[in-house]
Design a protein around this motif. Structure first.
Motif, PDB file in Angstrom:
ATOM      1  N   ILE A  91       5.161  -0.837  12.631  1.00  0.00           N
ATOM      2  CA  ILE A  91       5.389  -2.391  12.003  1.00  0.00           C
ATOM      3  C   ILE A  91       5.276  -2.224  10.814  1.00  0.00           C
ATOM      4  O   ILE A  91       4.755  -1.381  10.094  1.00  0.00           O
ATOM      5  N   THR A  92       6.539  -2.245   9.616  1.00  0.00           N
ATOM      6  CA  THR A  92       6.606  -1.595   8.610  1.00  0.00           C
ATOM      7  C   THR A  92       7.297  -2.771   7.239  1.00  0.00           C
ATOM      8  O   THR A  92       7.442  -3.782   8.518  1.00  0.00           O
ATOM      9  N   PRO A  93       7.013  -3.155   5.850  1.00  0.00           N
ATOM     10  CA  PRO A  93       7.648  -4.289   5.279  1.00  0.00           C
ATOM     11  C   PRO A  93       8.941  -4.141   5.000  1.00  0.00           C
ATOM     12  O   PRO A  93       9.592  -3.023   5.169  1.00  0.00           O
ATOM     13  N   PRO A 100      10.701  -3.770  12.086  1.00  0.00           N
ATOM     14  CA  PRO A 100      11.083  -3.058  10.785  1.00  0.00           C
ATOM     15  C   PRO A 100      11.201  -5.046  10.147  1.00  0.00           C
ATOM     16  O   PRO A 100      10.716  -6.190  11.181  1.00  0.00           O
ATOM     17  N   SER A 101      10.243  -4.685   9.041  1.00  0.00           N
ATOM     18  CA  SER A 101      10.880  -6.196   7.928  1.00  0.00           C
ATOM     19  C   SER A 101      12.430  -7.253   8.535  1.00  0.00           C
ATOM     20  O   SER A 101      13.214  -7.162   8.805  1.00  0.00           O
ATOM     21  N   GLU A 102      12.133  -8.494   9.143  1.00  0.00           N
ATOM     22  CA  GLU A 102      12.992  -9.551   9.347  1.00  0.00           C
ATOM     23  C   GLU A 102      13.946  -9.838   8.142  1.00  0.00           C
ATOM     24  O   GLU A 102      15.077  -9.764   8.442  1.00  0.00           O
ATOM     25  N   GLY A 149       1.295  -2.785   4.941  1.00  0.00           N
ATOM     26  CA  GLY A 149       2.284  -4.560   5.263  1.00  0.00           C
ATOM     27  C   GLY A 149       0.730  -4.959   4.270  1.00  0.00           C
ATOM     28  O   GLY A 149       0.440  -4.382   3.728  1.00  0.00           O
ATOM     29  N   SER A 150       0.854  -6.140   4.155  1.00  0.00           N
ATOM     30  CA  SER A 150       0.035  -7.042   3.452  1.00  0.00           C
ATOM     31  C   SER A 150      -1.711  -6.450   4.082  1.00  0.00           C
ATOM     32  O   SER A 150      -2.130  -6.436   5.488  1.00  0.00           O
ATOM     33  N   THR A 151      -2.093  -6.965   3.067  1.00  0.00           N
ATOM     34  CA  THR A 151      -4.093  -6.665   3.572  1.00  0.00           C
ATOM     35  C   THR A 151      -4.033  -7.995   4.968  1.00  0.00           C
ATOM     36  O   THR A 151      -4.989  -7.848   5.902  1.00  0.00           O
ATOM     37  N   THR A 168      -5.579 -10.250  -7.768  1.00  0.00           N
ATOM     38  CA  THR A 168      -3.936 -10.586  -6.577  1.00  0.00           C
ATOM     39  C   THR A 168      -2.538  -9.843  -6.927  1.00  0.00           C
ATOM     40  O   THR A 168      -2.164  -9.299  -7.964  1.00  0.00           O
ATOM     41  N   GLU A 169      -2.321  -8.865  -6.132  1.00  0.00           N
ATOM     42  CA  GLU A 169      -1.011  -8.866  -6.010  1.00  0.00           C
ATOM     43  C   GLU A 169       0.205  -9.289  -6.151  1.00  0.00           C
ATOM     44  O   GLU A 169       1.000  -9.815  -5.674  1.00  0.00           O
ATOM     45  N   ILE A 170       0.825  -8.481  -7.665  1.00  0.00           N
ATOM     46  CA  ILE A 170       1.577  -9.663  -8.287  1.00  0.00           C
ATOM     47  C   ILE A 170       3.051  -9.637  -7.810  1.00  0.00           C
ATOM     48  O   ILE A 170       3.558 -10.329  -7.043  1.00  0.00           O
TER      49      ILE A 170
HETATM   50  P1  NAP Z   1       3.693  -8.438   4.945  1.00  0.00           P
HETATM   51  O1  NAP Z   1       3.688  -9.900   5.410  1.00  0.00           O
HETATM   52  O2  NAP Z   1       2.505  -8.476   5.445  1.00  0.00           O
HETATM   53  O3  NAP Z   1       4.849  -8.280   6.245  1.00  0.00           O
HETATM   54  C1  NAP Z   1       4.988  -6.534   6.972  1.00  0.00           C
HETATM   55  C2  NAP Z   1       4.990  -6.327   8.168  1.00  0.00           C
HETATM   56  O4  NAP Z   1       4.005  -7.022   9.353  1.00  0.00           O
HETATM   57  C3  NAP Z   1       6.913  -6.552   8.296  1.00  0.00           C
HETATM   58  O5  NAP Z   1       6.655  -6.149   9.300  1.00  0.00           O
HETATM   59  C4  NAP Z   1       6.640  -8.242   8.872  1.00  0.00           C
HETATM   60  O6  NAP Z   1       7.657  -8.908  10.125  1.00  0.00           O
HETATM   61  C5  NAP Z   1       5.475  -8.030   9.625  1.00  0.00           C
HETATM   62  N1  NAP Z   1       4.267  -9.514   9.998  1.00  0.00           N
HETATM   63  C6  NAP Z   1       4.705 -11.000   9.532  1.00  0.00           C
HETATM   64  N2  NAP Z   1       3.845 -11.832   9.825  1.00  0.00           N
HETATM   65  C7  NAP Z   1       2.700 -10.797  11.926  1.00  0.00           C
HETATM   66  C8  NAP Z   1       2.328 -10.958  11.780  1.00  0.00           C
HETATM   67  N3  NAP Z   1       1.820 -12.193  11.987  1.00  0.00           N
HETATM   68  N4  NAP Z   1       1.439 -10.091  13.094  1.00  0.00           N
HETATM   69  C9  NAP Z   1       2.096  -8.988  12.863  1.00  0.00           C
HETATM   70  N5  NAP Z   1       3.155  -8.420  11.777  1.00  0.00           N
HETATM   71  C10 NAP Z   1       3.360  -9.164  11.005  1.00  0.00           C
HETATM   72  O7  NAP Z   1       4.433  -7.648   4.030  1.00  0.00           O
HETATM   73  P2  NAP Z   1       4.866  -7.846   2.790  1.00  0.00           P
HETATM   74  O8  NAP Z   1       5.579  -8.547   2.802  1.00  0.00           O
HETATM   75  O9  NAP Z   1       6.508  -7.305   4.070  1.00  0.00           O
HETATM   76  O10 NAP Z   1       5.053  -6.423   2.118  1.00  0.00           O
HETATM   77  C11 NAP Z   1       4.681  -6.224   1.099  1.00  0.00           C
HETATM   78  C12 NAP Z   1       2.900  -5.717   1.001  1.00  0.00           C
HETATM   79  O11 NAP Z   1       2.877  -4.669   2.383  1.00  0.00           O
HETATM   80  C13 NAP Z   1       1.999  -5.748   0.045  1.00  0.00           C
HETATM   81  O12 NAP Z   1       0.883  -6.341   0.302  1.00  0.00           O
HETATM   82  C14 NAP Z   1       2.337  -4.298  -0.407  1.00  0.00           C
HETATM   83  O13 NAP Z   1       0.989  -3.741  -1.091  1.00  0.00           O
HETATM   84  C15 NAP Z   1       2.337  -4.227   1.028  1.00  0.00           C
HETATM   85  N6  NAP Z   1       2.458  -2.054   1.208  1.00  0.00           N
HETATM   86  C16 NAP Z   1       1.881  -1.289   1.306  1.00  0.00           C
HETATM   87  C17 NAP Z   1       1.789  -0.179   1.437  1.00  0.00           C
HETATM   88  C18 NAP Z   1       0.960   1.017   1.583  1.00  0.00           C
HETATM   89  O14 NAP Z   1       1.396   2.168   1.730  1.00  0.00           O
HETATM   90  N7  NAP Z   1      -0.260   0.832   1.972  1.00  0.00           N
HETATM   91  C19 NAP Z   1       3.674   0.774   1.025  1.00  0.00           C
HETATM   92  C20 NAP Z   1       4.199  -0.986   0.869  1.00  0.00           C
HETATM   93  C21 NAP Z   1       3.966  -2.319   1.041  1.00  0.00           C
HETATM   94  P3  NAP Z   1       8.769 -10.088   9.223  1.00  0.00           P
HETATM   95  O15 NAP Z   1       8.847  -9.582   7.675  1.00  0.00           O
HETATM   96  O16 NAP Z   1       9.675  -9.728  10.030  1.00  0.00           O
HETATM   97  O17 NAP Z   1       8.269 -11.125   9.365  1.00  0.00           O
END
Ligand code: NAP
Length: 484
Positions: free
Chosen positions: A155-157, A183-185, A235-237, A387-389
């Motif tokens: 699952i990816t962002p 992938p992210s929608e 993705g997010s924490t 907070t992550e800005i």
């Molecule tokens: P996110 O909201 O956590 O979404 C990441 C993925 O999870 C997306 O595919 C999203 O789908 C999916 N998702 C959303 N709600 C979910 C749920 N309830 N159950 C399962 N999957 C779910 O994060 P984001 O906004 O896309 O990305 C930004 C975050 O990623 C930031 O916190 C960033 O720091 C982090 N990040 C970390 C790294 C690393 O290597 N540590 C690298 C890049 C990004 P949808 O988008 O389709 O809703």
């Protein structure tokens, strides 16, 4: 979208399951928006549990053959994929620009970064070594080997829509795993184009499956289906915690690459030009929408005004604009929610004593643009410190001593990237040891590559991607004790 691509078949608008391009069973769709102009680029299937289960079954069907292919055969297919990614880099970069909103220059860098992992893991496939260990008992042989974990849910962002997939998938393939990717929608077309190229490269049907649609339903199936032996999530924490609890039901293995809150510490003995260049490069990469983006800039009081003057000069050169303009430094943010969050964080910081030195609000009406911003005199009572800005906002915190700044830097739940700028080697040793982070950039802000182990500690996750360690995330250890 189509008119901008040389190879129009790379614009795939259906999910990819077992080598076929499919619609959702109920034909529901999701619209994908270009953040530069808020226009609809196209649609994707809105799939859920049933389609995900089908993809998992196909991935399982493909596993038996794939995991026992020779490492040379797996490496050869990865090399073909690598060649195809590079041959189509212009189109792949264009897709990133249109769905994600980074500049074309940065999108090309993302494709090069993605490709570097495919090549690296094609090489690593050949180095899945085992060990024979002398036994304490006569006539026994102790053998340790590694084998593919099995079917992996990925699952990816949206922020790096190509490389966040490839960093996982190429390691999984090298190890002999098959995958179901969600992938992210917001940015599905990069994933689907990679699927098209994977099919041309010759990955057998079912080895790579891409299911687009409703995150909760797809992830629910991936975490509850006993066939899936591992979840790899970036993705997010917040979502990482959710997946961790869901994965507990079947004790699935987990790799979690989560959010960051990177401190960027500039001591008064630093080369200030180096620190400044690194800060601009690190902060404005992908418009601040990166997990390793400098989030809290700690500036020693003795150089506070001098550095802010230099920074203001540089910020004035940042060009916000059309992502296809090669001179543009930054494009839009991903969506309105992102603008709202940043606007709120700035308002909260100002109400608690921060000053806006430049920028501070959204720019224009056509897309989700936000002005490059400097906030000074910040402190840890402000929400922005915790907070992550994820935007082009530089937040500057004054500090006096080394001990004080170490405490401030570690005062967060996150532990992904951190940065120090100093010319004093003893200080660099002390501070880099004391920082509670998975990665430390020392007089350097661009730390991501295929060779270094990328990953965090604390609530930034677990596991490492890339490097000699990355393949282990997709391998189980087997110990054989043999009485000869
Ligand atoms: P996110 O909201 O956590 O979404 C990441 C993925 O999870 C997306 O595919 C999203 O789908 C999916 N998702 C959303 N709600 C979910 C749920 N309830 N159950 C399962 N999957 C779910 O994060 P984001 O906004 O896309 O990305 C930004 C975050 O990623 C930031 O916190 C960033 O720091 C982090 N990040 C970390 C790294 C690393 O290597 N540590 C690298 C890049 C990004 P949808 O988008 O389709 O809703």
């Amino acid at each position: 979208m189509l008119e901008k691509l040389a190879d129009k078949k790379l614009f795939r608008t259906k999910s990819y399951i077992a080598g076929s391009w499919c619609d959702a069973d109920n034909h529901n769709i999701i619209e994908v928006i270009n953040p530069s102009n808020k226009q609809v680029i196209g649609t994707i299937p809105n799939m859920g549990e049933a389609e995900t289960k089908r993809a998992i079954d196909y991935a399982y069907g493909a596993l038996e053959n794939w995991k026992w292919t020779s490492v040379k055969d797996r490496a050869d297919i990865l090399y073909k994929w690598y060649d195809l990614i590079l041959a189509n880099r212009d189109d792949l970069a264009t897709i990133i620009v249109l769905e994600q909103g980074k500049t074309i220059t940065e999108a090309h860098k993302e494709i090069a970064y993605s490709a570097s992992f495919v090549k690296w893991f094609a090489e690593e496939a050949r180095r899945i070594y085992g060990k024979i260990i002398p036994s304490p008992i006569k006539n026994q042989k102790i053998m340790v080997t590694s084998e593919a974990v099995g079917v992996v849910g990925i699952i990816t962002p949206w922020n790096f829509p190509s490389s966040m997939i490839i960093r996982k998938v190429s390691a999984a393939f090298a190890a002999g795993c098959t995958v179901v990717i969600k992938p992210s929608e917001l940015t599905p077309y990069s994933a689907l184009a990679l699927g098209e190229l994977a099919s041309r490269a010759g990955f057998p049907d079912g080895v790579l499956n891409i299911v687009t649609g409703e995150a909760g339903a797809i992830a629910g199936e991936l975490t509850s289906n006993k066939i899936v032996k591992k979840i790899s999530f970036t993705g997010s924490t917040r979502v990482g915690k959710l997946l961790m609890s869901q994965a507990a039901g079947n004790i699935q293995r987990l790799s979690l690459e989560l959010g960051g809150n990177a401190p960027f510490i500039i001591f008064d003995d630093a080369d200030l030009d180096v620190a400044l260049n690194c800060l601009i490069a690190g902060k404005f990469r992908n418009n601040g929408q990166s997990c390793v983006s400098p989030n809290r800039i700690y500036l020693q009081k003795t150089i506070y005004e001098k550095f802010i003057d230099k920074l203001t000069n540089e910020i004035n050169k940042v060009k916000l604009g059309d992502c296809f303009d090669k001179d543009a430094t930054i494009g839009p943010l991903i969506n309105q929610a992102s603008i709202d969050k940043i606007t709120y964080l700035i308002k909260d910081a100002v109400s608690k004593g921060a000053k806006i030195f430049s920028g501070g609000s959204k720019a224009g009406e056509d897309g989700y643009f936000f002005q490059p911003t400097i906030l000074v005199d910040a402190n840890h009572q402000m929400e922005i410190a915790a907070t992550e800005i994820f935007g082009p906002v530089m937040v500057i915190y004054p500090f006096e001593t080394e001990d004080q700044v170490i405490k401030l830097a570690n005062d967060t739940d996150y532990g992904l990237a951190s940065y120090i700028f100093s010319k004093d080697y003893a200080r660099i040793y002390r501070v880099s040891d004391a920082l509670e982070y998975g990665m430390v950039g020392i007089n350097e802000a661009i730390i991501s590559n295929e060779i270094g182990p990328f990953g965090g500690i604390k609530q930034s996750g677990m596991g490492r991607e890339g490097s000699y360690l990355g393949i282990n995330e997709y391998l189980n250890i087997k110990y054989k004790c043999w009485n000869v």
